[in-house]
Design a protein around this motif. Structure first.
Motif, PDB file in Angstrom:
ATOM      1  N   ARG A 205       0.803  -1.214   0.000  1.00  0.00           N
ATOM      2  CA  ARG A 205       0.000   0.000   0.000  1.00  0.00           C
ATOM      3  C   ARG A 205       0.846   1.278   0.000  1.00  0.00           C
ATOM      4  O   ARG A 205       0.572   2.219  -0.738  1.00  0.00           O
ATOM      5  CB  ARG A 205      -0.938  -0.027   1.210  1.00  0.00           C
ATOM      6  N   GLY A 206       1.879   1.336   0.842  1.00  0.00           N
ATOM      7  CA  GLY A 206       2.706   2.538   0.899  1.00  0.00           C
ATOM      8  C   GLY A 206       3.383   2.844  -0.425  1.00  0.00           C
ATOM      9  O   GLY A 206       3.442   4.000  -0.852  1.00  0.00           O
ATOM     10  N   GLN A 207       3.892   1.817  -1.085  1.00  0.00           N
ATOM     11  CA  GLN A 207       4.554   2.021  -2.373  1.00  0.00           C
ATOM     12  C   GLN A 207       3.567   2.473  -3.437  1.00  0.00           C
ATOM     13  O   GLN A 207       3.882   3.324  -4.279  1.00  0.00           O
ATOM     14  CB  GLN A 207       5.248   0.730  -2.816  1.00  0.00           C
ATOM     15  N   LEU A 208       2.352   1.906  -3.412  1.00  0.00           N
ATOM     16  CA  LEU A 208       1.337   2.305  -4.390  1.00  0.00           C
ATOM     17  C   LEU A 208       0.983   3.776  -4.210  1.00  0.00           C
ATOM     18  O   LEU A 208       0.880   4.522  -5.187  1.00  0.00           O
ATOM     19  CB  LEU A 208       0.088   1.436  -4.245  1.00  0.00           C
ATOM     20  N   TYR A 209       0.812   4.200  -2.978  1.00  0.00           N
ATOM     21  CA  TYR A 209       0.463   5.594  -2.726  1.00  0.00           C
ATOM     22  C   TYR A 209       1.585   6.538  -3.149  1.00  0.00           C
ATOM     23  O   TYR A 209       1.320   7.639  -3.663  1.00  0.00           O
ATOM     24  CB  TYR A 209       0.132   5.789  -1.251  1.00  0.00           C
ATOM     25  N   GLU A 210       2.829   6.120  -2.961  1.00  0.00           N
ATOM     26  CA  GLU A 210       3.951   6.931  -3.435  1.00  0.00           C
ATOM     27  C   GLU A 210       3.928   7.054  -4.958  1.00  0.00           C
ATOM     28  O   GLU A 210       4.199   8.131  -5.513  1.00  0.00           O
ATOM     29  CB  GLU A 210       5.270   6.316  -2.981  1.00  0.00           C
ATOM     30  N   ARG A 211       3.606   5.957  -5.642  1.00  0.00           N
ATOM     31  CA  ARG A 211       3.520   5.979  -7.101  1.00  0.00           C
ATOM     32  C   ARG A 211       2.400   6.910  -7.562  1.00  0.00           C
ATOM     33  O   ARG A 211       2.548   7.645  -8.551  1.00  0.00           O
ATOM     34  CB  ARG A 211       3.291   4.562  -7.637  1.00  0.00           C
ATOM     35  N   ILE A 212       1.276   6.872  -6.864  1.00  0.00           N
ATOM     36  CA  ILE A 212       0.150   7.742  -7.214  1.00  0.00           C
ATOM     37  C   ILE A 212       0.528   9.203  -7.036  1.00  0.00           C
ATOM     38  O   ILE A 212       0.283  10.039  -7.919  1.00  0.00           O
ATOM     39  CB  ILE A 212      -1.081   7.382  -6.361  1.00  0.00           C
ATOM     40  N   ASP A 213       1.135   9.535  -5.904  1.00  0.00           N
ATOM     41  CA  ASP A 213       1.535  10.923  -5.652  1.00  0.00           C
ATOM     42  C   ASP A 213       2.543  11.400  -6.703  1.00  0.00           C
ATOM     43  O   ASP A 213       2.456  12.529  -7.209  1.00  0.00           O
ATOM     44  CB  ASP A 213       2.143  11.066  -4.256  1.00  0.00           C
ATOM     45  N   ARG A 214       3.487  10.544  -7.035  1.00  0.00           N
ATOM     46  CA  ARG A 214       4.500  10.902  -8.034  1.00  0.00           C
ATOM     47  C   ARG A 214       3.850  11.087  -9.412  1.00  0.00           C
ATOM     48  O   ARG A 214       4.226  11.998 -10.165  1.00  0.00           O
ATOM     49  CB  ARG A 214       5.572   9.816  -8.074  1.00  0.00           C
ATOM     50  N   ARG A 215       2.874  10.251  -9.721  1.00  0.00           N
ATOM     51  CA  ARG A 215       2.207  10.377 -11.016  1.00  0.00           C
ATOM     52  C   ARG A 215       1.464  11.709 -11.109  1.00  0.00           C
ATOM     53  O   ARG A 215       1.480  12.360 -12.171  1.00  0.00           O
ATOM     54  CB  ARG A 215       1.224   9.224 -11.236  1.00  0.00           C
ATOM     55  N   LEU A 267      -6.244  16.102  -5.169  1.00  0.00           N
ATOM     56  CA  LEU A 267      -6.207  15.155  -6.281  1.00  0.00           C
ATOM     57  C   LEU A 267      -5.454  13.889  -5.892  1.00  0.00           C
ATOM     58  O   LEU A 267      -5.879  12.776  -6.223  1.00  0.00           O
ATOM     59  CB  LEU A 267      -5.564  15.814  -7.504  1.00  0.00           C
ATOM     60  N   LYS A 268      -4.357  14.043  -5.195  1.00  0.00           N
ATOM     61  CA  LYS A 268      -3.611  12.859  -4.752  1.00  0.00           C
ATOM     62  C   LYS A 268      -4.458  12.006  -3.814  1.00  0.00           C
ATOM     63  O   LYS A 268      -4.483  10.776  -3.933  1.00  0.00           O
ATOM     64  CB  LYS A 268      -2.316  13.297  -4.070  1.00  0.00           C
ATOM     65  N   GLN A 269      -5.155  12.640  -2.894  1.00  0.00           N
ATOM     66  CA  GLN A 269      -5.987  11.892  -1.964  1.00  0.00           C
ATOM     67  C   GLN A 269      -7.129  11.198  -2.684  1.00  0.00           C
ATOM     68  O   GLN A 269      -7.441  10.031  -2.410  1.00  0.00           O
ATOM     69  CB  GLN A 269      -6.551  12.830  -0.889  1.00  0.00           C
ATOM     70  N   ALA A 270      -7.765  11.900  -3.616  1.00  0.00           N
ATOM     71  CA  ALA A 270      -8.858  11.298  -4.382  1.00  0.00           C
ATOM     72  C   ALA A 270      -8.366  10.108  -5.197  1.00  0.00           C
ATOM     73  O   ALA A 270      -9.062   9.087  -5.316  1.00  0.00           O
ATOM     74  CB  ALA A 270      -9.489  12.343  -5.301  1.00  0.00           C
ATOM     75  N   SER A 271      -7.159  10.211  -5.743  1.00  0.00           N
ATOM     76  CA  SER A 271      -6.599   9.105  -6.531  1.00  0.00           C
ATOM     77  C   SER A 271      -6.279   7.913  -5.641  1.00  0.00           C
ATOM     78  O   SER A 271      -6.483   6.755  -6.035  1.00  0.00           O
ATOM     79  CB  SER A 271      -5.337   9.579  -7.258  1.00  0.00           C
ATOM     80  N   ARG A 272      -5.792   8.161  -4.439  1.00  0.00           N
ATOM     81  CA  ARG A 272      -5.528   7.063  -3.500  1.00  0.00           C
ATOM     82  C   ARG A 272      -6.828   6.373  -3.093  1.00  0.00           C
ATOM     83  O   ARG A 272      -6.893   5.134  -3.017  1.00  0.00           O
ATOM     84  CB  ARG A 272      -4.785   7.584  -2.280  1.00  0.00           C
TER      85      ARG A 272
END
Length: 312
Positions: A205-215, A267-272
Motif C-alpha cells: 500500500r505505501g509504495q502504491l500511494y507513493e507511485r500515485i503521488d509521483r504520477r 487530487l492525490k488523496q482522491a486518486s488514492r
C-alpha cells in the motif's frame, strides 16, 4: 460450449498507477497481441494527460483499441463498452492474435467477461429531472447515500460524484423496483463468452500511494493544468470528464477558491481513494490471479500464467 472452445482473452487489471500500461505492452509484444482499453476515461479524445493515456512511445507499435475515439461531449455506457470491446476482441482473434483487455474500470471488465446482456431500460424523464434537481440542491452525496441504502453492492462500485450512474441506478429502481445489481444478475448468460485469464497488479500500500503521488506531480509537469482548464470551461458539455478524478479536483483553482497546492493534494488523496475502490472491486471477482507489481519478476510471472492458461 467447453471453456477451451471459447475465444482466448487475457485481462490485466489493477489500481491506478500500478504499471498496467508498461506490463501490458511487454506482454502483447511477447505473445503477438493487441490491447483493448478498459478505462472509462481513456476513450475520450483530447483528455490525454489526466487519464494517463498510452503514448505512441509507450505503445511501442502494439495496436491499442478504444483509446481516444469519442468526443468528450458524448455519453458512453457500460452496454456500449461491452458491445464495442466484444467487436474488437473478435477482430483481433480473427487475425490470429491474442486480445489483451487492459484497464482499471472493473465494471467494464466484469460486464465484458460475464457477457452481460443489457436490456433496454425504462426511462422516466420527469423522474430523472427531479432526481437531477435534488442532486443540485442537496449535493451528490445525498443521492449517493440513497443509492447505498437501496443497492449497496452497486454503490460500492460507483464514485459518489458520478452523478450519471447514480441517477441511472435510482431511476431504474424507482421506475421498476429492480436494483442495478438485480438487473445485472438477471442479465448474465448461463455461460461466459470467453476463455479468460484475469491478471491483476497489486503493490504494498505505501509504495502504491507513493507511485500515485509521483504520477500526479508528473501529470502537472506534463500539462494537466491546461487540460483540466479545458474541461472546466466546457464542464456543461463535458459532463463525464467534469466528474472524473484528475479534473474536478482542480476546478477550485480555476474558480479562485483554492491554491494549486491544495488542489493537487486533494487530487492525490482522491486518486488514492480511487485505488482502494478499484482493489476492492477486483478482489471480489472470481478467479483473479494476483501479481505483485513491485516484484522484479512480475513480467515473468505474468508470462508464465499466460502460457499455462493458453498452452502458448
Amino acid at each position: 460450449m467447453a471453456e477451451w472452445d471459447k475465444p482466448c482473452l487475457a485481462v490485466l487489471g489493477g489500481p491506478t498507477a500500478s504499471g498496467k500500461t508498461g506490463l501490458s505492452v511487454a506482454l502483447a509484444r511477447t505473445f503477438g497481441g493487441e490491447i483493448v482499453n478498459a478505462d472509462s476515461m481513456q476513450i475520450y479524445q483530447g483528455l490525454d494527460v489526466g487519464t494517463a493515456k498510452v503514448t505512441a512511445a509507450e505503445a511501442q507499435g502494439v495496436p491499442h483499441h478504444l483509446v481516444g475515439f469519442l468526443a468528450p461531449e458524448k455519453a458512453f455506457s457500460v452496454a456500449d463498452y461491452v458491445e464495442a470491446a466484444g467487436r474488437c476482441i473478435g477482430e483481433i482473434a480473427g487475425r490470429g492474435r491474442l486480445p489483451f483487455v487492459v484497464g482499471g474500470t472493473g465494471l467494464y471488465i466484469e460486464s465484458l467477461l460475464e457477457g452481460v446482456r443489457f436490456a433496454p431500460q425504462k426511462t422516466d424523464p420527469a423522474l430523472r429531472a427531479a432526481l437531477a434537481l435534488r442532486a443540485d440542491r442537496e449535493g451528490p452525496e445525498a443521492l449517493y447515500a440513497e443509492l447505498r441504502r437501496i443497492d449497496p453492492a452497486y454503490a460500492a462500485a460507483v464514485h459518489p460524484h458520478n452523478k450519471g450512474r447514480v441517477l441511472r441506478a435510482l431511476e431504474l429502481y424507482y421506475t421498476s423496483g429492480v436494483t442495478m445489481t438485480q438487473q445485472r444478475e438477471a442479465s448474465r448468460p448461463a455461460q461466459r463468452p470467453y476463455n479468460a485469464l484475469v491478471l491483476c497488479l497489486d503493490w504494498p500500500r505505501g509504495q502504491l500511494y507513493e507511485r500515485i503521488d509521483r504520477r500526479v506531480d508528473q501529470m502537472l509537469e506534463r500539462g494537466l493544468l491546461a487540460e483540466a482548464e479545458l474541461v472546466w470551461k466546457n464542464r456543461e458539455s463535458y459532463k463525464t470528464a467534469a466528474q472524473a478524478i484528475g479534473y474536478k479536483e482542480l476546478f477550485p483553482y480555476f474558480e479562485g477558491a483554492a491554491p494549486l497546492e491544495a488542489c493537487a493534494a486533494k487530487l492525490k488523496q482522491a486518486s488514492r481513494n480511487y485505488a482502494k475502490r478499484q482493489l476492492t472491486w477486483f478482489r471480489r471477482m472470481e478467479g483473479v490471479v494476483w501479481l505483485d507489481g513491485s516484484a522484479p519478476g512480475v513480467q515473468q510471472a505474468a508470462e508464465q500464467a499466460i502460457r499455462g492458461r493458453f498452452a502458448l
